[in-house]
Write a protein that holds these residues in place. Structure first.
Motif: not given
Length: 404
Positions: A43-57
């Motif tokens: 859960x924490x990792x998924x939220x981290x990725x989704x919070x960083x759209x500039x790093x994860x296109x």
């Protein structure tokens, strides 16, 4: 390519939860050949990725599993679309594409369509209530969401079945291995749908109405200026919106009824206490998410869960995995409609959170109200196993045979 890979991919997609469990307990991220991606399942990792759209296109969010044959591609060349859509866009372009959808699916627009949705749900149940048995996916779950999103978009009722069928065929063409003749047939169905949508684009540009199609057309083309490129862009936009609007809600209805009937005491509790339906909707969405996740691609070197990823690395952001994370949801593998609703990720999170989540919830609510009231004796048909579709985009039963 590994000859067993397609079979292993189907196995994973039919039941991804054991893979999520292993990934959550592993150090760092786990790479899955079946997904050709690093699996992000906590859960924490998924939220981290989704919070960083500039790093994860999101540019690769809908990369297909299958490349259509040259003959099928030739057929598709006679259609429309093939342009970036809201799910596969980033930054300002994403916000431009998303804004008219958010407006078109506003709380007021959802509230306005609910009387129609309720009436349609009642009519569909009435159509089989006296039969004593039904295959729910074809008789109900595969119809209500298409009718409702079609109404919101502004489609005439007679055009909805063809558009829904075209959406299913697009999914099959890009995500299932088909013989060439079937690929060509699927491509023809997709192109027929696209020409229908192009007709709506041209009609709404000429004569605007109070519907989501007009909202989309107005966001792209100025009055008196509808180019061929505008038409391609708008058909792609409408196709993506309509597929998202019916496939995932169809899946959510099917899996919800399946799990309620597999947990008989909870079905009976829901029949006795219908005020629990909103909580049941949230638990069903958490427990077996219709949209299991999306791919993202790194735009530069990043580190997730201690795993260093280079630019261009693909990750699969597993909403379904996060929703079974004990760090967020106690007893995550138990289906329990009495649990206090938590902040699940069934509808995504952040800038790409599903703008149609409320419409999906309302259709599931109406469905459970109708079925618990009309058919409290509903049961899974004896001796007929339920097979799940091998897809991460709309996890659902192929068929759901019920009796009462």
């Amino acid at each position: 390519m590994d000859r067993e890979l397609p079979w292993r991919r189907d196995e994973l997609q039919r039941d991804p939860y054991p893979h999520y469990e292993r990934a959550r307990h592993a150090d760092g991220l786990t790479y899955l050949d079946e997904l050709d991606a690093w699996l992000v399942a906590r859960d924490a990792d998924v939220r981290e990725v989704l919070r960083r759209p500039e790093d994860f296109s999101s540019v690769n969010a809908l990369i297909p599993d299958v490349l259509p044959s040259p003959a099928a591609l030739a057929v598709l060349g006679g259609g429309f679309g093939g342009r970036p859509v809201v799910v596969t866009s980033d930054g300002d372009r994403h916000q431009e594409l998303r804004a008219p959808i958010v407006r078109g699916l506003s709380p007021a627009r959802v509230a306005a369509v609910l009387p129609y949705a309720a009436g349609r749900a009642a009519d569909l149940v009435e159509g089989f209530a006296k039969d004593g048995e039904v295959e729910l996916m074809s008789a109900y779950a595969g119809k209500l969401p298409g009718d409702v999103i079609g109404r919101v978009v502004g489609l005439d009722p007679e055009d909805v079945p063809g558009v829904v069928h075209g959406g299913h065929r697009a999914e099959e063409l890009l995500f299932r291995p088909l013989e060439e003749a079937e690929q060509v047939a699927a491509a023809e169905d997709v192109v027929a749908m696209q020409h229908t949508l192009d007709r709506y684009v041209r009609e709404r540009h000429a004569e605007p109405r109070e519907d989501l199609c007009t909202e989309l057309v107005g966001s792209v083309a100025e009055p008196g200026d509808l180019t061929l490129e505008h038409r391609h862009e708008l058909v792609a936009h409408l196709q993506n919106l309509l597929i998202a609007g019916h496939l995932t809600t169809t899946a959510l209805i099917g899996t919800t009824v399946l799990h309620l009937l597999r947990h008989r005491a909870q079905w009976e509790l829901l029949c006795a206490e219908p005020e629990r339906i909103p909580a049941a909707v949230e638990e069903a969405a958490r427990y077996d998410s219709a949209l299991q996740g999306f791919r993202r691609v790194t735009t530069g070197p990043v580190t997730v869960a201690g795993t260093e990823l280079p630019p261009g690395a693909t990750v699969f952001v597993a909403f379904g995995g996060a929703n079974r994370d004990a760090a967020r949801h106690p007893r995550p593998d138990e289906f329990d409609i009495t649990r206090a609703p938590g902040r699940h990720l069934a509808f995504g999170f952040g800038v790409h959170g599903c703008p149609g989540s409320q419409l999906a919830r309302e259709q599931l609510r109406l469905t459970l109200e109708e079925l618990t009231r009309r058919l409290p004796g509903l049961r899974l048909a004896d001796g007929l196993p339920v097979e799940m579709r091998p897809t991460m985009i709309h996890r659902s039963p192929y068929r759901l045979r019920l009796t009462w």
